[in-house]
Motif scaffolding. Structure first.
Motif, short mmCIF file in Angstrom:
data_model
loop_
_atom_site.label_atom_id
_atom_site.label_comp_id
_atom_site.label_asym_id
_atom_site.label_seq_id
_atom_site.Cartn_x
_atom_site.Cartn_y
_atom_site.Cartn_z
N GLY A 78 0.81 -1.21 0.00
CA GLY A 78 0.00 0.00 0.00
C GLY A 78 0.85 1.26 0.00
O GLY A 78 2.05 1.23 -0.29
N ARG A 129 -11.95 -2.63 0.51
CA ARG A 129 -10.99 -2.99 -0.53
C ARG A 129 -10.73 -1.86 -1.52
O ARG A 129 -10.47 -2.10 -2.70
N HIS A 131 -8.42 0.84 -3.23
CA HIS A 131 -6.97 0.88 -3.41
C HIS A 131 -6.36 1.92 -2.47
O HIS A 131 -6.89 3.04 -2.34
#
Length: 332
Positions: A78, A129, A131
């Motif tokens: 991430g 979920r 991004h």
């Protein structure tokens, strides 16, 4: 029947150097840092002294802490683009609330947005979920808008930099004849905690596992959303602490105080060896990466380069260092 021993072919010198660098990834970073310092000393003789070292450390510490946020999030594949906004919000709220509130109350109020944004990021990434780049960019924009609204409500009351933050951000303490920045009193324990967490705790191992193979981690029974939520809350809290330290260093609250540190914090983590794809990296290299970027900024300032040329050169050096490091690791 006689057997003839086969002598292995000698390993080329260049190959041995690459293996050595791959086994000790911090060495090329240290070599680069020393090289930049030497170039700086050659271009401006006498600049590298006790005062310069102290100032370099002062400005590198906020960048290193924000880069720590990026390191931890990048280990999971991430990124956290909201750290600049969180740091700015915490700093601005602290500077405006300290005028009328007790320091402890002002601190709690300043850290509330950090916790809230961290929770939103964690739930958005871990549960829904979204991004990480999109999620943290969105919360960054929302936080900036909220800060602008908040500013209008406190224009009349003014702002004040707390004395203890100014002492922490700019002060130095003589130790054995050397001036140690007071910010090290915060950074050293914090850095040690991050390094220990990543290397020796279950939470740290989970960050590496999620980044290396999320599917396998889920199948092993790990609650993915809990790990991600804890990660982004931790990142935001660190960003909030960075904002308080940074305003003590800059002594000028603004609506874009820490925003210029966001992309350099990503660059410091990447230069330090953290993979943007997750599963590989560490905080020690990130700290050296932050020092490299701080010294590089000083070097470009001394060369009096135009802003455009400085950005081009800065980007090229970041790309070159990153490519060189990745080549060394891949050849291992």
């Amino acid at each position: 029947m006689s057997t003839t021993a086969i002598t292995p072919a000698p390993v080329p010198f260049g190959r041995r150097i690459k293996r050595f660098m791959a086994d000790r990834p911090l060495i090329p970073l240290i070599i680069l840092l020393v090289t930049l310092v030497v170039i700086l000393q050659i271009l401006r003789p006498g600049i590298v002294n006790e005062r310069w070292i102290a100032n370099t450390i002062k400005f590198a510490i906020p960048l290193a802490i924000l880069a720590g946020c990026q390191t931890m999030t990048m280990l999971t594949g991430g990124i956290d683009l909201s750290v600049g906004t969180v740091a700015t919000m915490s700093a601005f709220i602290m500077a405006t609330q300290i005028v009328s509130q007790d320091p402890a109350v002002a601190f709690l109020l300043a850290m509330m947005p950090a916790v809230l944004i961290g929770l939103v990021n964690g739930i958005g990434v871990g549960v829904f979920r979204v991004h990480p780049l999109i999620m943290t960019l969105g919360t960054s924009l929302i936080g900036t808008g909220c800060l602008q609204v908040y500013q209008r409500t406190v224009i009349a009351s003014g702002a004040k930099i707390p004395d203890f933050l100014a002492w922490l951000g700019t002060g130095v303490t003589p130790v054995l004849g050397f001036a140690f920045p007071n910010a090290l009193l915060l950074f050293v324990p914090l850095a040690a905690l991050i390094v220990f967490t990543l290397a020796r705790t279950g939470f740290g191992r989970l960050l590496y596992a999620v980044g290396d193979n999320e599917r396998a981690t889920r199948l092993s029974g790990v609650q993915y959303w809990q790990v991600i939520t804890a990660l982004y809350v931790t990142s935001s809290v660190l960003a909030g602490v960075t904002g308080l330290l940074y305003i003590g260093l800059i002594k000028a609250p603004s609506l874009s105080l820490a925003e210029p540190l966001v992309l350099p914090s990503v660059a410091a983590a990447v230069i330090g060896g953290t993979s943007i794809f997750g599963g590989r990296g560490g905080y020690t290299g990130t700290i050296i990466g932050a020092l490299i970027l701080t010294v590089l900024t000083t070097l470009l300032t001394i060369l009096q380069m135009p802003e455009g040329a400085r950005r081009i050169l800065f980007g090229l050096i970041v790309l070159f260092v990153t490519a060189a490091y990745l080549r060394i690791v891949e050849d291992k």
